[in-house]
Design a protein around this motif. Structure first.
Motif, mmCIF file in Angstrom:
data_model
loop_
_atom_site.group_PDB
_atom_site.id
_atom_site.type_symbol
_atom_site.label_atom_id
_atom_site.label_comp_id
_atom_site.label_asym_id
_atom_site.label_seq_id
_atom_site.Cartn_x
_atom_site.Cartn_y
_atom_site.Cartn_z
ATOM 1 N N ALA A 235 0.816 -1.210 0.000
ATOM 2 C CA ALA A 235 0.000 0.000 0.000
ATOM 3 C C ALA A 235 0.853 1.265 0.000
ATOM 4 O O ALA A 235 0.379 2.339 -0.365
ATOM 5 N N LEU A 236 2.119 1.127 0.410
ATOM 6 C CA LEU A 236 3.020 2.285 0.450
ATOM 7 C C LEU A 236 3.768 2.484 -0.857
ATOM 8 O O LEU A 236 4.514 3.448 -1.006
ATOM 9 N N ASN A 237 3.577 1.569 -1.823
ATOM 10 C CA ASN A 237 4.226 1.679 -3.127
ATOM 11 C C ASN A 237 3.443 2.660 -3.993
ATOM 12 O O ASN A 237 2.316 2.374 -4.412
ATOM 13 N N LEU A 238 4.022 3.802 -4.291
ATOM 14 C CA LEU A 238 3.330 4.845 -5.047
ATOM 15 C C LEU A 238 3.830 4.953 -6.478
ATOM 16 O O LEU A 238 3.541 5.934 -7.172
ATOM 17 N N LYS A 239 4.547 3.928 -6.951
ATOM 18 C CA LYS A 239 5.053 3.946 -8.318
ATOM 19 C C LYS A 239 3.872 3.951 -9.290
ATOM 20 O O LYS A 239 2.961 3.140 -9.200
ATOM 21 N N GLY A 240 3.909 4.899 -10.223
ATOM 22 C CA GLY A 240 2.839 5.011 -11.199
ATOM 23 C C GLY A 240 1.631 5.772 -10.708
ATOM 24 O O GLY A 240 0.666 5.977 -11.455
ATOM 25 N N GLU A 241 1.634 6.194 -9.455
ATOM 26 C CA GLU A 241 0.512 6.949 -8.899
ATOM 27 C C GLU A 241 0.729 8.454 -9.121
ATOM 28 O O GLU A 241 1.851 8.912 -9.353
ATOM 29 N N ARG A 242 -0.343 9.213 -9.021
ATOM 30 C CA ARG A 242 -0.263 10.669 -9.204
ATOM 31 C C ARG A 242 0.133 11.328 -7.883
ATOM 32 O O ARG A 242 -0.684 11.944 -7.183
ATOM 33 N N GLY B 67 2.065 13.877 -7.285
ATOM 34 C CA GLY B 67 1.970 15.338 -7.270
ATOM 35 C C GLY B 67 0.576 15.820 -6.912
ATOM 36 O O GLY B 67 0.417 16.780 -6.148
ATOM 37 N N LEU B 68 -0.436 15.153 -7.448
ATOM 38 C CA LEU B 68 -1.806 15.525 -7.157
ATOM 39 C C LEU B 68 -2.146 15.210 -5.698
ATOM 40 O O LEU B 68 -2.816 15.999 -5.015
ATOM 41 N N ALA B 69 -1.662 14.070 -5.208
ATOM 42 C CA ALA B 69 -1.888 13.714 -3.805
ATOM 43 C C ALA B 69 -1.214 14.730 -2.887
ATOM 44 O O ALA B 69 -1.766 15.098 -1.832
ATOM 45 N N TRP B 70 -0.019 15.188 -3.277
ATOM 46 C CA TRP B 70 0.680 16.214 -2.487
ATOM 47 C C TRP B 70 -0.127 17.511 -2.464
ATOM 48 O O TRP B 70 -0.258 18.171 -1.418
ATOM 49 N N LEU B 71 -0.711 17.889 -3.616
ATOM 50 C CA LEU B 71 -1.497 19.119 -3.691
ATOM 51 C C LEU B 71 -2.704 19.052 -2.756
ATOM 52 O O LEU B 71 -2.964 19.988 -1.984
ATOM 53 N N PHE B 72 -3.435 17.927 -2.786
ATOM 54 C CA PHE B 72 -4.602 17.791 -1.919
ATOM 55 C C PHE B 72 -4.193 17.695 -0.450
ATOM 56 O O PHE B 72 -4.856 18.257 0.426
ATOM 57 N N GLY B 73 -3.098 16.978 -0.172
ATOM 58 C CA GLY B 73 -2.616 16.873 1.200
ATOM 59 C C GLY B 73 -2.185 18.214 1.755
ATOM 60 O O GLY B 73 -2.440 18.532 2.924
ATOM 61 N N THR B 74 -1.544 19.029 0.923
ATOM 62 C CA THR B 74 -1.121 20.360 1.351
ATOM 63 C C THR B 74 -2.327 21.244 1.644
ATOM 64 O O THR B 74 -2.339 21.997 2.626
ATOM 65 N N ALA B 75 -3.371 21.124 0.804
ATOM 66 C CA ALA B 75 -4.593 21.901 1.029
ATOM 67 C C ALA B 75 -5.244 21.519 2.362
ATOM 68 O O ALA B 75 -5.687 22.384 3.121
ATOM 69 N N GLY B 76 -5.269 20.208 2.650
ATOM 70 C CA GLY B 76 -5.960 19.741 3.850
ATOM 71 C C GLY B 76 -5.166 19.886 5.126
ATOM 72 O O GLY B 76 -5.696 20.359 6.145
ATOM 73 N N PHE B 77 -3.889 19.508 5.073
ATOM 74 C CA PHE B 77 -3.123 19.411 6.320
ATOM 75 C C PHE B 77 -2.132 20.557 6.528
ATOM 76 O O PHE B 77 -1.493 20.626 7.574
ATOM 77 N N ALA B 78 -2.028 21.445 5.550
ATOM 78 C CA ALA B 78 -1.274 22.679 5.759
ATOM 79 C C ALA B 78 -2.231 23.856 5.605
ATOM 80 O O ALA B 78 -2.381 24.673 6.514
ATOM 81 N N GLY B 79 -2.912 23.916 4.468
ATOM 82 C CA GLY B 79 -3.832 25.022 4.224
ATOM 83 C C GLY B 79 -4.939 25.126 5.263
ATOM 84 O O GLY B 79 -5.073 26.154 5.942
ATOM 85 N N PHE B 80 -5.726 24.076 5.415
ATOM 86 C CA PHE B 80 -6.844 24.130 6.350
ATOM 87 C C PHE B 80 -6.361 24.315 7.786
ATOM 88 O O PHE B 80 -6.826 25.208 8.505
ATOM 89 N N SER C 272 -8.111 3.050 -0.853
ATOM 90 C CA SER C 272 -9.060 2.965 0.257
ATOM 91 C C SER C 272 -9.033 4.291 1.013
ATOM 92 O O SER C 272 -8.070 5.065 0.894
ATOM 93 N N PRO C 273 -10.074 4.585 1.812
ATOM 94 C CA PRO C 273 -10.066 5.826 2.600
ATOM 95 C C PRO C 273 -8.848 5.941 3.517
ATOM 96 O O PRO C 273 -8.283 7.024 3.679
ATOM 97 N N ILE C 274 -8.426 4.827 4.107
ATOM 98 C CA ILE C 274 -7.281 4.882 5.013
ATOM 99 C C ILE C 274 -5.992 5.167 4.242
ATOM 100 O O ILE C 274 -5.118 5.890 4.721
ATOM 101 N N LYS C 275 -5.888 4.660 3.005
ATOM 102 C CA LYS C 275 -4.691 4.934 2.206
ATOM 103 C C LYS C 275 -4.664 6.389 1.776
ATOM 104 O O LYS C 275 -3.618 7.048 1.856
ATOM 105 N N TYR C 276 -5.805 6.896 1.317
ATOM 106 C CA TYR C 276 -5.851 8.302 0.903
ATOM 107 C C TYR C 276 -5.492 9.210 2.074
ATOM 108 O O TYR C 276 -4.710 10.156 1.922
ATOM 109 N N THR C 277 -6.049 8.917 3.231
ATOM 110 C CA THR C 277 -5.768 9.739 4.406
ATOM 111 C C THR C 277 -4.301 9.663 4.805
ATOM 112 O O THR C 277 -3.665 10.685 5.104
#
Length: 344
Positions: A64-71, A73-86, A189-194
């Motif tokens: 589940a921690l293997n992010l090869k081929g995953e987006r 950059g987009l996950a970083w953008l959403f994570g930054t919005a939620g856990f830094a921005g908010f 999964s929700p837990i992976k996204y979080t």
């Protein structure tokens, strides 16, 4: 029987989540007297992030921690919005407002579902239903009453609070963007996204906080200050951070988003109650404003349900229409053929 059990479980989980989130605003009133919101956010999600990581590893394994081929950059953008921005903006704005900060910040959070329509409109070009615009307007009228305590002239006479109020609204928007981001990762999964977004967002938060402390924007917290806020840190990271988010995700899965979103009304109710117990009594017009915002959320939910039910009823009729037309055409053709044959 299982459906009823899942429903009750979903209600309890969503209630747990929103109660924990409502309590975090009065708790932050105490915390912000000893430590800045930026350092505190890094500490809070450093702890919560490790717990999420452990749960993800236990449930889904190392793969589940293997992010090869995953987006990423987009996950970083959403994570930054939620856990830094908010996190940065909501508690910094609350700190700027002062005594009324917890009340105003909590009611701002109840606008998230309405903001979700606007974000969906921008990102996915889905125009909100016409009555939803009216409910969005009603929601923001409630916000104005909370912020101004019913004295709308203060918007002109006391503009010094505009900046803090704007930060709170932008913070709510950041969380809506983060929440909407989960749809871009349907295989997660929700837990992976979080977990993944928490880690990536925390990296941004640490860098931003380091810069703020380095340039003297905030004083570096002392050891005694950190020891003082350990109880608040435990609550914010474990209860509101880990338990609250996990309960919210599972509860919404059981109830569905239309039911789950109604529990956002619990956040300001909890905050208002705890603040009142600690001596911060909301003004009468602030309570009216909170009711306006809550009513907008409930009415919009009922409107969407009615709209969905009407669409569900219309779907079989729409599907049957081509069949009926085909049968009618076939019958007419057969009748015409019989007429021609009789004429011969």
């Amino acid at each position: 029987m299982n459906d009823q059990k899942n429903y009750v479980r979903g209600v309890l989980l969503c209630l747990t989540a929103t109660l924990s989130w409502g309590a975090m605003f009065p708790i932050m009133d105490v915390t912000l007297k000893h430590i800045d919101p930026f350092t505190f956010t890094c500490m809070r999600y450093g702890i919560a992030g490790l717990i999420f990581l452990a749960v993800l590893f236990f449930r889904e394994g190392r793969s589940a921690l293997n992010l090869k081929g995953e987006r990423v950059g987009l996950a970083w953008l959403f994570g930054t919005a939620g856990f830094a921005g908010f996190q940065f903006l909501v508690f910094y704005g609350q700190d700027l407002i002062g005594k009324q900060g917890a009340l105003i910040a909590s009611i701002m959070m109840a606008t998230m579902p309405m903001m979700g329509f606007l974000v969906n409109w921008v990102l996915r070009k889905v125009v909100p239903p016409k009555w939803s615009f009216a409910f969005i307007g009603l929601s923001f009228v409630g916000i104005l009453l909370v912020v101004t305590k019913g004295d709308l002239s203060s918007l002109v006479n006391q503009p010094q609070n505009f900046g803090a109020d704007a930060l709170l609204l932008f913070a709510a928007l950041c969380w809506v963007i983060y929440t909407s981001g989960a749809t871009y990762f349907p295989k997660w999964s929700p837990i992976k996204y979080t977990t993944i977004t928490t880690g990536l967002g925390l990296a941004s938060a640490v860098v931003i906080t380091a810069v703020i402390l380095a340039v003297g924007g905030e004083p570096v917290p002392t050891g005694s200050a950190i020891v003082t806020i350990l109880p608040e840190l435990a609550y914010m990271s474990i209860v509101a951070g880990f338990v609250g988010v996990l309960a919210w995700n599972i509860g919404n899965k059981n109830l569905g988003p239309l039911n789950g979103v109604l529990f956002m009304d619990v956040v300001p109710v909890t905050a208002f109650t705890i603040s009142a117990l600690t001596g911060v009594i909301p003004a009468a017009m602030q309570i009216v404003g909170a009711l306006f915002t809550a009513s907008a959320l409930v009415l919009n939910n009922l409107y969407l349900r009615r709209r969905a039910a009407a669409a569900a009823q219309a779907a079989p009729a729409a599907a049957a229409a081509p069949v009926k037309a085909k049968l009618s055409t076939g019958a007419a053709a057969a009748e015409k053929k019989q007429t021609v044959s009789a004429g011969r």
